[in-house]
Design a protein around this motif. Sequence first.
Motif, PDB file in Angstrom:
ATOM      1  N   GLY A 175      44.519  35.774  35.728  1.00 13.53           N
ATOM      2  CA  GLY A 175      45.038  36.113  34.416  1.00 13.53           C
ATOM      3  C   GLY A 175      45.337  37.903  34.554  1.00 13.53           C
ATOM      4  O   GLY A 175      46.263  38.151  34.033  1.00 13.53           O
ATOM      5  N   ILE A 191      40.604  37.088  28.136  1.00 11.91           N
ATOM      6  CA  ILE A 191      41.811  36.211  28.458  1.00 11.91           C
ATOM      7  C   ILE A 191      41.670  35.247  27.468  1.00 11.91           C
ATOM      8  O   ILE A 191      40.550  34.502  27.252  1.00 11.91           O
ATOM      9  N   THR A 194      45.521  30.785  28.076  1.00  9.20           N
ATOM     10  CA  THR A 194      46.195  31.042  29.275  1.00  9.20           C
ATOM     11  C   THR A 194      45.914  30.001  30.234  1.00  9.20           C
ATOM     12  O   THR A 194      45.151  29.284  30.412  1.00  9.20           O
ATOM     13  N   GLY A 205      40.420  33.105  36.160  1.00  6.98           N
ATOM     14  CA  GLY A 205      40.863  33.676  34.846  1.00  6.98           C
ATOM     15  C   GLY A 205      40.931  35.096  34.631  1.00  6.98           C
ATOM     16  O   GLY A 205      41.833  35.805  34.126  1.00  6.98           O
ATOM     17  N   VAL A 230      36.525  34.859  28.688  1.00  7.21           N
ATOM     18  CA  VAL A 230      37.611  33.995  28.862  1.00  7.21           C
ATOM     19  C   VAL A 230      37.599  32.984  27.914  1.00  7.21           C
ATOM     20  O   VAL A 230      36.562  32.228  28.033  1.00  7.21           O
ATOM     21  N   LEU A 233      40.776  28.473  28.578  1.00  9.04           N
ATOM     22  CA  LEU A 233      41.697  28.603  29.980  1.00  9.04           C
ATOM     23  C   LEU A 233      41.975  27.306  30.663  1.00  9.04           C
ATOM     24  O   LEU A 233      40.986  26.539  30.747  1.00  9.04           O
ATOM     25  N   HIS A 250      36.372  29.959  36.629  1.00  7.39           N
ATOM     26  CA  HIS A 250      36.872  30.316  35.289  1.00  7.39           C
ATOM     27  C   HIS A 250      36.839  31.782  35.268  1.00  7.39           C
ATOM     28  O   HIS A 250      37.879  32.197  34.427  1.00  7.39           O
TER      29      HIS A 250
END
Length: 252
Positions: A175, A191, A194, A205, A230, A233, A250
């Motif tokens: 990300g 994040i 996404t 992530g 995050v 995700l 993750h």
Amino acid sequence: AGTTSENFYQDTENDHVWHIKNLEGLKEFRANLKNDQWQAVGNYWSEGQNERLKNEAYYGYTIVLDNDIDMSGETNWEPIGGESDPWRFNGTFDGQSHTISNMKIAANGNNVGFFGFLEPGREQGLRIQNLKFDNANVSGGQNVAVLAGAANLFSEFNNITVTNSTVNGAKNVGGIVGYTLNGEEINNITIENTKLYASEKRVGGIAGYVCNSADRVSDDCGGAYEKCSVKNLTIAKSAADSTWPVESGHLF
């Protein structure tokens, strides 16, 4: 040194600050790193120093983003700072909490993102901070992410947000940054909503691949990551295949 216009200009009160007013100003900043005819702003190289430092630009300077930038009309954003460009950015890029929205990148090569390849020549200097991305759609080969494809050596990312975005690549997909090496500081990262896809491996992530050391526990490996979040995700093998790519997580 460097170009100046109503879109990308030096501050009238602080010579060490340059302003980006709009998308055209952002392109002018990018063009300076590709121009082999100008003398780099902030290059403090002196006789006897590492020759790599000759290629620095904006060391000790801050580039500030004065407004949100909507890239809806830009069909394919070219990353800032390619690995083969004559100059390497090693200053501070401060988004001042502004948002870059609707960025689209469709590339066949490696090191793909808003910034392409970041490799500062000194242990201090390079910072990307206070910047938001919304609805980015980025695709490339290896080292692919929204903020930066690859960040080597002592890159620092602070207060970066990525929302409602999609990243596609072969491997090292993230990300924030696709590939990182040697002592990065990545702080206050968010994040959300996404999707990250890889045809091969290594998806995260925040970062797709952290370090390339053989044992992955050496002092030269990794970095510091603090206050990162995050949420919502998606990670998958490819856009058409929901299989989890190998060496993925993750966060990293």
